[in-house]
Design a protein around this motif. Structure first.
Motif, short mmCIF file in Angstrom:
data_model
loop_
_atom_site.label_atom_id
_atom_site.label_comp_id
_atom_site.label_asym_id
_atom_site.label_seq_id
_atom_site.Cartn_x
_atom_site.Cartn_y
_atom_site.Cartn_z
N LEU A 79 0.84 -1.21 0.00
CA LEU A 79 0.00 0.00 0.00
C LEU A 79 0.87 1.24 0.00
O LEU A 79 1.98 1.24 0.54
N PHE A 80 0.35 2.26 -0.63
CA PHE A 80 1.01 3.58 -0.66
C PHE A 80 0.21 4.48 0.28
O PHE A 80 -0.96 4.77 0.00
N GLN A 81 0.83 4.85 1.39
CA GLN A 81 0.09 5.62 2.40
C GLN A 81 -0.25 7.01 1.85
O GLN A 81 0.62 7.72 1.35
N LEU A 82 -1.51 7.36 1.96
CA LEU A 82 -2.00 8.66 1.48
C LEU A 82 -2.12 9.64 2.65
O LEU A 82 -2.35 9.19 3.77
N ASP A 103 -5.35 -2.21 -0.12
CA ASP A 103 -6.30 -1.13 0.21
C ASP A 103 -7.61 -1.28 -0.55
O ASP A 103 -8.62 -0.68 -0.17
N PHE A 111 -8.04 0.08 -3.45
CA PHE A 111 -8.24 1.41 -4.05
C PHE A 111 -8.11 1.39 -5.58
O PHE A 111 -8.41 2.37 -6.25
N1 GUN Z 1 -4.57 7.40 4.39
C1 GUN Z 1 -5.64 7.47 5.22
N2 GUN Z 1 -6.32 6.30 5.21
C2 GUN Z 1 -5.66 5.48 4.36
C3 GUN Z 1 -5.86 4.13 3.95
O1 GUN Z 1 -6.81 3.46 4.34
N3 GUN Z 1 -4.95 3.65 3.05
C4 GUN Z 1 -3.91 4.39 2.59
N4 GUN Z 1 -3.07 3.82 1.71
N5 GUN Z 1 -3.70 5.64 2.96
C5 GUN Z 1 -4.56 6.17 3.85
#
Ligand code: GUN
Length: 268
Positions: free
Chosen positions: A85-88, A106, A108
């Motif tokens: 995952l790439f944290q956003l 995620d 996404f």
């Molecule tokens: N930033 C805030 N919530 C999330 C999440 O669920 N996944 C990711 N990758 N970044 C986040």
């Protein structure tokens, strides 16, 4: 609501632990962060801690804000063999690569979201699952059909996928966002109201009535304090059940990162 959240947390954790014991493939996660966003640091620390506590491998790739290019993220995504995952949020206009579903922890990416829209067995975004857990615990696991739910917020990571998941469960869903005329809405028509706009005070606790479940997904910092999207007026008590911030939805999301990593290990 705090005790409901704790009960959900404990039972989910126990469920996940027993699943790990039956797996034939290892559960692994890579978390990529760029720069040092303070909120991301807390979220990432919680995810790493959970994996560590369970003896699972979680790699943290930390990239410098000044030198990281979109191509660096794309290469990491292309090389990924296990959940990543790439944290956003990402800084400097960088965007999270569109991951294929087999590594998209995620949920996404366009493949996972396509599966969700088609009602297939998709990996659901963690905040969506946490929200569904709370509705299940409060309204009953089998009572989604016909449930009247308002979703306030239209983000790709919460509002939109949540509305779709609720439609898949045959709920009656109304979608609002920060441009809707929220003052004109009769909130009393809804059994459940989920607020996920990232704007503190977009709704307030005086607007809800007994019997309603209000799920506050927002996490905002106001005067140094963590608060949700719903403003709680001093001295005004709401008879509705409102999830707390912090210690509400956010407490459960971390568990679903693990749950999704297990799901991907089960069916790679
Ligand atoms: N930033 C805030 N919530 C999330 C999440 O669920 N996944 C990711 N990758 N970044 C986040």
């Amino acid at each position: 609501m705090k005790s409901v959240i704790n009960t959900i947390y404990e039972s989910k954790l126990a469920e996940l632990k027993s699943k790990i014991d039956t797996l034939h493939a290892p559960v692994k996660l890579t978390i990529v962060t760029v720069g040092d966003d303070p909120a991301s640091k807390v979220y990432v620390r919680n995810k790493i801690r959970l994996f560590d506590e369970l003896g699972l491998e979680c790699n943290h790739v930390i990239l410098a804000e000044e030198s990281t290019k979109q191509a660096d993220l794309d290469v990491l995504a292309q090389k990924a063999k296990h959940p990543i995952l790439f944290q956003l949020p990402l800084p400097n206009g960088l965007i999270a690569p569109d991951l294929p579903a087999h590594v998209d922890v995620d949920g996404f990416g366009s493949e996972a979201l396509g599966q969700l829209v088609l009602g297939q067995n998709a990996v659901l975004p963690c905040t969506v699952q946490a929200t569904i857990d709370i509705i299940s615990a409060h309204c009953g696991e089998y009572n989604f059909s016909g449930l009247k739910v308002a979703v306030v917020g239209r983000s790709n990571i919460v509002g939109k996928p949540l509305a779709i998941e609720l439609i898949n469960r045959q709920s009656t869903v109304a979608s609002f966002n920060s441009c809707s005329d929220l003052a004109a809405v009769d909130w009393n028509r809804y059994d459940v109201i989920v607020v996920a706009t990232g704007a503190h005070g977009i709704l307030d606790n005086s607007q809800f009535i007994e019997g309603q479940l209000i799920i506050d997904v927002g996490i905002n910092r106001v005067d140094g304090k963590l608060v949700g999207d719903i403003k709680h007026h001093d001295g005004i008590f709401s008879a509705a059940a409102i999830t707390p911030v912090p210690g509400g939805v956010g407490r459960l999301t971390c568990l679903h990162v693990l749950g999704n990593a297990i799901k991907l290990a089960e069916c790679p």
